[in-house]
Design an enzyme around this catalytic site. Structure first.
Site, PDB file in Angstrom:
ATOM      1  N   HIS A   1       0.751  -1.291   0.038  1.00  0.00           N
ATOM      2  CA  HIS A   1      -0.117   0.208  -0.095  1.00  0.00           C
ATOM      3  C   HIS A   1       0.856   1.169  -0.002  1.00  0.00           C
ATOM      4  CE1 HIS A   1       0.537  -0.956   4.425  1.00  0.00           C
ATOM      5  NE2 HIS A   1       0.756   0.630   4.511  1.00  0.00           N
TER       6      HIS A   1
ATOM      7  N   HIS B   1       3.955   7.017   3.559  1.00  0.00           N
ATOM      8  CA  HIS B   1       4.704   5.990   3.363  1.00  0.00           C
ATOM      9  C   HIS B   1       4.244   5.097   2.480  1.00  0.00           C
ATOM     10  CE1 HIS B   1       2.123   4.035   6.405  1.00  0.00           C
ATOM     11  NE2 HIS B   1       2.234   3.253   5.732  1.00  0.00           N
TER      12      HIS B   1
ATOM     13  N   GLU C   1       7.788   1.112   5.010  1.00  0.00           N
ATOM     14  CA  GLU C   1       7.076   0.097   5.790  1.00  0.00           C
ATOM     15  C   GLU C   1       7.473  -1.337   4.958  1.00  0.00           C
ATOM     16  OE1 GLU C   1       2.932   0.388   6.339  1.00  0.00           O
ATOM     17  OE2 GLU C   1       2.938  -0.907   8.163  1.00  0.00           O
TER      18      GLU C   1
HETATM   19 CO    CO Z   1       0.812   1.372   6.168  1.00  0.00          CO
END
Ligand code: CO
Length: 137
Positions: free
Chosen positions: A7, A79, A130
């Site tokens: 994502h 992010h 991440e």
């Molecule tokens: Co995230």
């Protein structure tokens, strides 16, 4: 080492308005709001055919994204999340390569109930990264 883009996360000043915009203007499928007190955020996921967009809003007094929202009052990209199959092996590789893992360096449980870590933006082209451990496809 990294696999699919899981994502892209966007911090938003108004989660309901952002979810509505993605649903109505952009015609996307969005999830219900989910509160993640451990992470200090409320999230909505926009489900796209090839990935997801994570809409984030601060939750609680000590939210780690409050500063970001203060600096970017209309919101902004926060992010990117890449999938890995073995997060401990990924951390060991990155640390030996000189990269910095944020927090205590150990995985926490993320928005999908899977182990995640965050990497220092200064080590990755100014982008907060991440990593999320997923089972191999
Ligand atoms: Co995230």
């Amino acid at each position: 080492m990294i696999g699919r883009l899981n994502h892209v996360a966007i911090v938003v000043p108004d989660l309901a308005a952002a979810a509505q915009m993605y649903q109505t203007s952009l015609g996307a499928v969005v999830t219900e709001q989910m509160q993640l007190p451990d992470h200090g955020v409320t999230t909505v996921f926009v489900e796209l055919p090839n990935t997801k967009i994570e809409l984030l809003h601060p939750l609680g007094e000590a939210s780690p994204i409050q500063n970001f929202l203060d600096n970017n009052p209309s919101g902004g990209m926060h992010h990117v999340c890449y999938e890995v199959t073995d997060i401990h092996a990924a951390i060991a590789h990155l640390v030996s390569d000189g990269a910095r893992v944020l927090g205590d360096g150990q995985p926490k449980t993320g928005a999908h109930g899977l182990p995640v870590v965050f990497l220092h933006p200064k080590d990755f082209c100014g982008t907060l990264v991440e990593l999320e451990e997923v089972k191999a496809a």
